[in-house]
Write a protein that holds these residues in place. Structure first.
Motif, PDB file in Angstrom:
ATOM      1  N   UNK A 145     -18.242 -82.860  31.468  1.00 20.08           N
ATOM      2  CA  UNK A 145     -17.402 -83.966  31.045  1.00 20.08           C
ATOM      3  C   UNK A 145     -17.800 -84.569  29.710  1.00 20.08           C
ATOM      4  N   UNK A 146     -18.778 -83.996  29.030  1.00 22.44           N
ATOM      5  CA  UNK A 146     -19.247 -84.581  27.774  1.00 22.44           C
ATOM      6  C   UNK A 146     -18.519 -83.981  26.576  1.00 22.44           C
ATOM      7  N   UNK A 147     -18.470 -84.742  25.489  1.00 23.56           N
ATOM      8  CA  UNK A 147     -17.874 -84.234  24.246  1.00 23.56           C
ATOM      9  C   UNK A 147     -18.878 -83.322  23.548  1.00 23.56           C
ATOM     10  N   UNK A 148     -18.405 -82.607  22.531  1.00 24.18           N
ATOM     11  CA  UNK A 148     -19.278 -81.689  21.796  1.00 24.18           C
ATOM     12  C   UNK A 148     -20.510 -82.382  21.233  1.00 24.18           C
ATOM     13  N   UNK A 149     -20.307 -83.572  20.650  1.00 31.29           N
ATOM     14  CA  UNK A 149     -21.433 -84.293  20.065  1.00 31.29           C
ATOM     15  C   UNK A 149     -22.421 -84.740  21.120  1.00 31.29           C
ATOM     16  N   UNK A 150     -21.886 -85.191  22.269  1.00 33.04           N
ATOM     17  CA  UNK A 150     -22.760 -85.623  23.360  1.00 33.04           C
ATOM     18  C   UNK A 150     -23.569 -84.449  23.899  1.00 33.04           C
ATOM     19  N   UNK A 151     -22.912 -83.295  23.999  1.00 33.46           N
ATOM     20  CA  UNK A 151     -23.624 -82.109  24.488  1.00 33.46           C
ATOM     21  C   UNK A 151     -24.748 -81.735  23.542  1.00 33.46           C
ATOM     22  N   UNK A 152     -24.444 -81.821  22.226  1.00 30.15           N
ATOM     23  CA  UNK A 152     -25.473 -81.521  21.241  1.00 30.15           C
ATOM     24  C   UNK A 152     -26.643 -82.498  21.389  1.00 30.15           C
ATOM     25  N   UNK A 153     -26.317 -83.772  21.634  1.00 37.42           N
ATOM     26  CA  UNK A 153     -27.375 -84.769  21.811  1.00 37.42           C
ATOM     27  C   UNK A 153     -28.239 -84.435  23.020  1.00 37.42           C
ATOM     28  N   UNK A 154     -27.590 -84.004  24.108  1.00 40.45           N
ATOM     29  CA  UNK A 154     -28.343 -83.658  25.314  1.00 40.45           C
ATOM     30  C   UNK A 154     -29.250 -82.465  25.032  1.00 40.45           C
TER      31      UNK A 154
ATOM     32  N   UNK B 407      -8.865 -79.429  40.353  1.00 41.22           N
ATOM     33  CA  UNK B 407      -9.718 -79.093  39.203  1.00 41.22           C
ATOM     34  C   UNK B 407      -8.952 -79.238  37.907  1.00 41.22           C
ATOM     35  N   UNK B 408      -7.661 -78.827  37.942  1.00 42.06           N
ATOM     36  CA  UNK B 408      -6.866 -78.967  36.728  1.00 42.06           C
ATOM     37  C   UNK B 408      -6.750 -80.441  36.364  1.00 42.06           C
ATOM     38  N   UNK B 409      -6.596 -81.259  37.395  1.00 43.48           N
ATOM     39  CA  UNK B 409      -6.483 -82.690  37.155  1.00 43.48           C
ATOM     40  C   UNK B 409      -7.789 -83.243  36.589  1.00 43.48           C
ATOM     41  N   UNK B 410      -8.907 -82.741  37.123  1.00 43.56           N
ATOM     42  CA  UNK B 410     -10.204 -83.175  36.608  1.00 43.56           C
ATOM     43  C   UNK B 410     -10.360 -82.787  35.148  1.00 43.56           C
ATOM     44  N   UNK B 411      -9.896 -81.567  34.809  1.00 44.38           N
ATOM     45  CA  UNK B 411     -10.036 -81.122  33.435  1.00 44.38           C
ATOM     46  C   UNK B 411      -9.248 -82.028  32.501  1.00 44.38           C
TER      47      UNK B 411
END
Lengths: 259, 416
Positions: A145-154, B407-411
């Motif tokens: 659920x994280x954005x690209x920047x957040x993933x990079x930070x992790x 899952x689609x909804x979660x995405x």
């Protein structure tokens, strides 16, 4: 900044069959320094960092750590020295949360082989706080659920939390938008300010000039130039990347080079 | 639907940088509801499904919701549940094991043959132990071929499906059917706890659960981490207590709690602990989620895979013994029929993803309960196997569809 390098490569060469990927490369980075490693595609940037990380072993040349010659035969040797690499694909497991990813493979346990979730969560939070990563709302959120920047930070936090001295970042901003690139560049600068030696591999000269202290230019597997970022400009670096002077023309023995 | 990523339902999450504080029950409920709307359905569809199944079958045949049938249901679902728990480990890796049916058959036959009272019989525990060890060894064999030789698990276990079926036939030989005369083995599925013992075990289980929750809460509070509200902990213990009390009370109206129920509870607790609280379990999820990341983190991916196949075949063997106990015999058809497909379907219906990295041991229990209820209910209505398979197939399809949609909804909500 301390001028004596914490990590130094002297005359490192690496060939894959007939292809000379690296030829007598000298490279160094000091604690608290952000060293950018630039070069065109195929210049040998990836090979160089893989030699440092222990994924490849060099054919010749030596690696010095704190002035002492060391041999790095695998990722574990590199990790033991305090060298961590954040690869472009980040190597995070989407189905695990932030804490679980940061401790992957190095989980803390208590009695009965039980995972010490409490301590791991506390340490993960601390590390993110030291790096001033404020955009991650919950460390118990899955990485998916994280954005690209957040993933990079992790990924960066995961690399620095093990008492690392040298952090190598492979194209950390390659896939990011403007705001997220800003986050990551800020993070890179903070790593340097906290006394880590940072090697920043990048294509993007704009990023390089924004955060680096020094720039090493590779061309066709050779170290063709090294600049202090403050004393150079983009034109000079671009010139080195595309037309830097080679000590050996690829495909010919060194002795026959006519300069 | 919220566009920003919100904390996930099962965690006690507050912003990493906020001052740690405990959530109120209201906040927790709101977060759960937000998660639900974003497609994090958890076990809700299965619980709803079970209620619908109960209503439909009870309206058709008033024998369905009786104490006697309830006890039957526990015994009927036991073998599938056990095997499905092993399947969960395999599905978490993103692999498949098609051999569990006949591996369970092999184990049942080994136990039955070793315990034939012909003067050469071994002690009961040795017989059962040998069958379980044989199961684990089969799993290690599968795992070694899959990891070291690099043959896909689908092919290896497909070969196993054929091969172990052959072994069952060879072991039975020309006996045709082996009647089990060992009282301990028969007792698993056919003997029952006394009412008092059942109540004592329930109380002990509740005390253990409450203790574990409280200790975890205290540890978090001590480390300054946000913890779940007290009321929620209380609700959980009370909820488990109510469900447990209903189970024990209803079963005691008839023959009581079958011993096999204790085997299921034991397996559930052990494997849930292994998956959620140990390094090995964490590595199973990591290998299923991103094998390359696991390898780079220094995890021995091959060892994790082999161990999971060993666990799966071990649980299949345990399921085979339970099945032999219920039928009081083994024959040439041991481990055949619908066992394999029901076990895999149970894990999937319960919510374990076929693509690796997502699932829990509880999905095996819930899924097996759904399948066994349908099987049982349609049996009461006197419908044929054909109808049973069609209905079970439709339920499996519905479960996977709900999973895909959520899952689609979660995405879309940025959570998956």
């Amino acid at each position: 900044m301390n001028d004596s390098p914490i990590l130094e490569l002297r005359g490192v060469s690496k060939a894959f069959g007939a292809v000379q990927a690296l030829y007598e490369v000298d490279f160094h980075v000091a604690a608290g320094e952000v060293m950018a490693l630039v070069g065109d595609n195929g210049a040998g940037k990836s090979t160089l960092i893989k030699c440092i990380a222990g994924i490849y072993s060099s054919d010749s040349g030596e690696i010095l750590y704190n002035g002492e010659p060391v041999s790095i035969h695998g990722p574990k040797d590199a990790a033991k020295l305090g060298i961590e690499v954040v690869y472009q694909d980040l190597a995070l497991a989407d189905n695990l949360d932030v804490v679980q990813n940061m401790f992957l493979g190095r989980e803390e346990t208590t009695s009965l082989r039980r995972l010490d979730e409490v301590d791991m969560e506390r340490r993960a939070k601390e590390t993110l706080q030291t790096l001033s990563v404020t955009t991650i709302r919950s460390v118990r959120q899955t990485v998916a659920g994280l954005s690209g920047g957040q993933r990079q930070s992790v990924a960066v936090a995961k690399a620095v939390m093990w008492n690392s001295k040298v952090v190598i970042l492979d194209e950390p901003t390659a896939a990011l938008g403007v705001a997220q690139t800003r986050q990551v560049l800020d993070l890179v600068r903070r790593l340097g300010e906290q006394g880590l030696a940072v090697v920043l591999v990048s294509h993007n000269l704009h990023d390089v000039f924004e955060v680096s202290d020094s720039v090493t230019v590779l061309r066709l597997g050779q170290n063709v130039a090294e600049f202090k970022t403050k004393e150079t400009n983009q034109t000079e670096v671009v010139e080195a990347i595309t037309a830097g002077k080679l000590s050996k023309i690829p495909g010919q023995p060194a002795a026959e080079v006519v300069v | 639907m919220s566009t920003q990523p919100a904390p996930i339902e099962t965690s006690d999450a507050t912003p990493a940088t906020a001052v740690p504080g405990d959530e109120t029950i209201g906040e927790y409920a709101r977060r759960w509801w937000a998660g639900l709307r974003a497609g994090e359905l958890g076990s809700l569809p299965i619980v709803v499904g079970l209620v619908i199944i109960a209503i439909v079958f009870q309206s058709q045949n008033n024998q369905f919701l009786t104490a006697g049938n309830f006890v039957n249901l526990i015994v009927q679902m036991a073998a599938i549940t056990t095997i499905a728990m092993g399947i969960v480990f395999i599905l978490l890796l993103g692999e498949i094991d098609l051999s569990v049916g006949y591996v369970s058959g092999v184990a049942g036959v080994i136990a039955a043959l070793l315990l034939i009272p012909d003067g050469n019989q071994v002690p009961t525990l040795v017989g059962i132990g040998a069958a379980l060890v044989a199961g684990a060894a089969i799993g290690v064999l599968h795992g070694l071929i899959i990891t070291k030789v690099g043959v896909p698990s689908f092919v290896v276990t497909l070969a196993g499906l054929l091969g172990w079926n052959g072994v069952v036939l060879l072991l039975i030989g020309n006996r045709g059917t082996v009647i089990i005369q060992n009282n301990t083995v028969i007792g698993f599925a056919n003997d029952f706890l006394s009412p008092a013992t059942a109540w004592i075990m329930l109380a002990a289980a509740l005390a253990l659960y409450a203790g574990v929750l409280l200790l975890a809460r205290r540890a978090r509070a001590k480390a300054g981490l946000p913890a779940q509200p007290d009321l929620l902990l209380a609700l959980r213990v009370v909820g488990l207590g109510v469900v447990g009390a209903i189970v024990v009370y209803v079963a005691n109206q008839d023959r009581g709690i079958p011993y096999v129920f204790l085997v299921l509870m034991g397996a559930y607790i052990v494997w849930t602990y292994v998956l959620n609280r140990t390094r090995f379990g964490r590595h199973v999820y990591a290998v299923g989620g991103n094998a390359e990341a696991a390898r780079r983190a220094g995890i021995s991916v091959d060892q994790v895979r082999i161990a999971c196949f060993a666990i799966c075949s071990f649980m299949a063997a345990l399921g085979g013994i339970i099945l032999a106990s219920r039928l009081r015999s083994v024959d040439t058809n041991a481990g055949g029929g619908s066992i394999l497909l029901y076990s895999i379907a149970a894990a999937v219906i319960g919510g374990t993803s076929l693509f690796g990295g997502r699932g829990h041991i509880k999905s095996a229990v819930l899924g097996a309960l759904v399948i066994a209820s349908i099987d049982n209910g349609l049996g009461l209505l006197g419908l044929s196997s054909g109808t049973k398979f069609v209905v079970t197939g439709l339920v499996l399809l519905a479960a996977v569809t709900i999973d895909s949609l959520s899952r689609r909804r979660q995405e879309r909500a940025g959570r998956a």
